[in-house]
Design a protein around this motif. Structure first.
Motif, PDB file in Angstrom:
ATOM      1  N   ARG A 110       4.026  -1.984  85.769  1.00  0.00           N
ATOM      2  CA  ARG A 110       4.967  -2.099  86.878  1.00  0.00           C
ATOM      3  C   ARG A 110       4.641  -1.020  87.905  1.00  0.00           C
ATOM      4  NH1 ARG A 110       8.684  -2.228  82.274  1.00  0.00           N
ATOM      5  NH2 ARG A 110       8.826   0.027  82.628  1.00  0.00           N
ATOM      6  N   ARG A 112       5.925   1.326  91.030  1.00  0.00           N
ATOM      7  CA  ARG A 112       7.005   1.884  91.837  1.00  0.00           C
ATOM      8  C   ARG A 112       6.443   2.205  93.223  1.00  0.00           C
ATOM      9  NH1 ARG A 112       8.925   6.757  87.801  1.00  0.00           N
ATOM     10  NH2 ARG A 112       9.241   5.520  85.899  1.00  0.00           N
ATOM     11  N   TRP A 119      11.770   6.008  96.203  1.00  0.00           N
ATOM     12  CA  TRP A 119      11.364   4.820  95.459  1.00  0.00           C
ATOM     13  C   TRP A 119      12.216   3.640  95.930  1.00  0.00           C
ATOM     14  CZ3 TRP A 119      12.522   4.335  89.476  1.00  0.00           C
ATOM     15  CH2 TRP A 119      12.115   3.069  89.028  1.00  0.00           C
ATOM     16  N   ARG A 121      13.416   0.038  95.356  1.00  0.00           N
ATOM     17  CA  ARG A 121      13.495  -0.851  94.204  1.00  0.00           C
ATOM     18  C   ARG A 121      13.818  -2.288  94.579  1.00  0.00           C
ATOM     19  NH1 ARG A 121      16.030   2.825  89.360  1.00  0.00           N
ATOM     20  NH2 ARG A 121      15.628   4.860  90.277  1.00  0.00           N
ATOM     21  N   TYR A 126       9.684  -3.847  93.573  1.00  0.00           N
ATOM     22  CA  TYR A 126       9.728  -3.483  92.160  1.00  0.00           C
ATOM     23  C   TYR A 126      10.332  -4.648  91.388  1.00  0.00           C
ATOM     24  CZ  TYR A 126      10.355  -0.726  87.916  1.00  0.00           C
ATOM     25  OH  TYR A 126      10.274  -0.256  86.636  1.00  0.00           O
ATOM     26  N   PRO A 127       9.738  -5.030  90.217  1.00  0.00           N
ATOM     27  CA  PRO A 127       8.749  -4.276  89.446  1.00  0.00           C
ATOM     28  C   PRO A 127       7.295  -4.421  89.901  1.00  0.00           C
ATOM     29  CG  PRO A 127       9.400  -6.230  88.239  1.00  0.00           C
ATOM     30  CD  PRO A 127      10.278  -6.175  89.459  1.00  0.00           C
ATOM     31  N   ASP A 161       5.357   2.196  83.952  1.00  0.00           N
ATOM     32  CA  ASP A 161       5.187   2.172  85.402  1.00  0.00           C
ATOM     33  C   ASP A 161       4.012   3.025  85.854  1.00  0.00           C
ATOM     34  OD1 ASP A 161       7.535   0.759  85.340  1.00  0.00           O
ATOM     35  OD2 ASP A 161       8.739   2.271  86.371  1.00  0.00           O
TER      36      ASP A 161
END
Length: 262
Positions: A110, A112, A119, A121, A126-127, A161
């Protein structure tokens, strides 16, 4: 654990290469950097960290990323972009793999994605699973010169990640979208024979914004979600507007160097 070769392609990545190679050094027995003519001290930094450097004019994304695996000593290759780093959980997950007798030909992590140190999301960021570890004897990157990916037949997703510091700040997010990203996409579309009409820029721009902001829940990511959605809309709008400009304005078309797409 099976021996692994770490591979990174670079162009003026002095600000990133130390952190990238340091994370790879935790797993890899060999490091290879494919540099396409850096003017900063990327090469010197890479060599100081023990990497072998191959000097290769840029061939496009897939062909360039396939240079390193062909030169690797080991079957298993861990390919990162220079602005990516392995997390602690990724290091642990990879170290526990039994690669010597594995049925899988590749592993995905995954990703980030960051703006600065933030970050994001949402917005489809993400992922964002990406194959980074693969058996070079069984698979490799596609020959696509834009956004190439590993063409694995039996990949496995790891519960871990990696970090991707693709934009230093909001200014870079928008400058890349409005600049080289849209320029390159417009050139590629023109060379492939794709054509736009007067509505294409607006429709594609609006669609990209709505997809990121609504359908990929950018509205839950605050101002960064708005920014990512807007940059996606601007990129989509401009690449079709520039394609339309190539069709309508001979002066612009003739001034463009289509031999320098990459």
């Amino acid at each position: 654990m099976a021996a692994i070769t770490g591979v990174v392609i670079t162009l003026n990545e002095a600000d990133n290469i130390d952190a990238c190679l340091t994370s790879l050094n935790r797993i890899c027995d060999e490091l290879i950097v494919i540099d396409s003519g850096s003017h900063d001290d990327t090469v010197a930094r890479a060599e100081a960290l023990g990497a072998s450097v191959i000097h290769q004019p840029y061939l496009g994304d897939g062909p360039q990323k396939n240079v390193g695996p062909r030169a690797a000593t080991h079957r298993w290759v861990l390919s990162l972009d220079a602005d990516e780093r392995l997390t602690e959980e990724a290091v642990i997950a990879i170290k526990t793999l039994n690669l010597e007798s594995d049925k899988h030909d590749a592993y995905a992590l995954r990703r980030r994605n960051f703006i600065g140190s933030r970050w994001v999301r949402r917005c489809g960021w993400y992922p964002d699973y990406c194959i980074r570890l693969f058996d070079r004897d069984r698979t490799g990157f596609s020959e696509s010169r834009q956004h190439a990916s590993v063409q694995a037949k039996s990949p496995q997703r790891l519960d871990a990640d990696l970090e991707h510091y693709s934009f230093a700040n909001l200014g870079e997010l928008f400058s890349k979208a409005s600049g080289r990203f849209s320029n390159r996409a417009a050139k590629i579309m023109y060379l492939k024979g794709k054509r736009a009409n007067a509505l294409s820029p607006t429709l594609h721009g609006a669609n990209a914004f709505v997809r990121k902001y609504l359908f990929q829940a950018g509205f839950l990511a605050g101002s960064d979600g708005v920014s990512v959605a807007l940059s996606a809309g601007i990129n989509a709008y401009l690449k079709y507007a520039k394609l339309l400009e190539f069709q309508r304005d001979a002066q612009v078309l003739n001034a463009e160097d289509f031999d320098r797409v990459w």
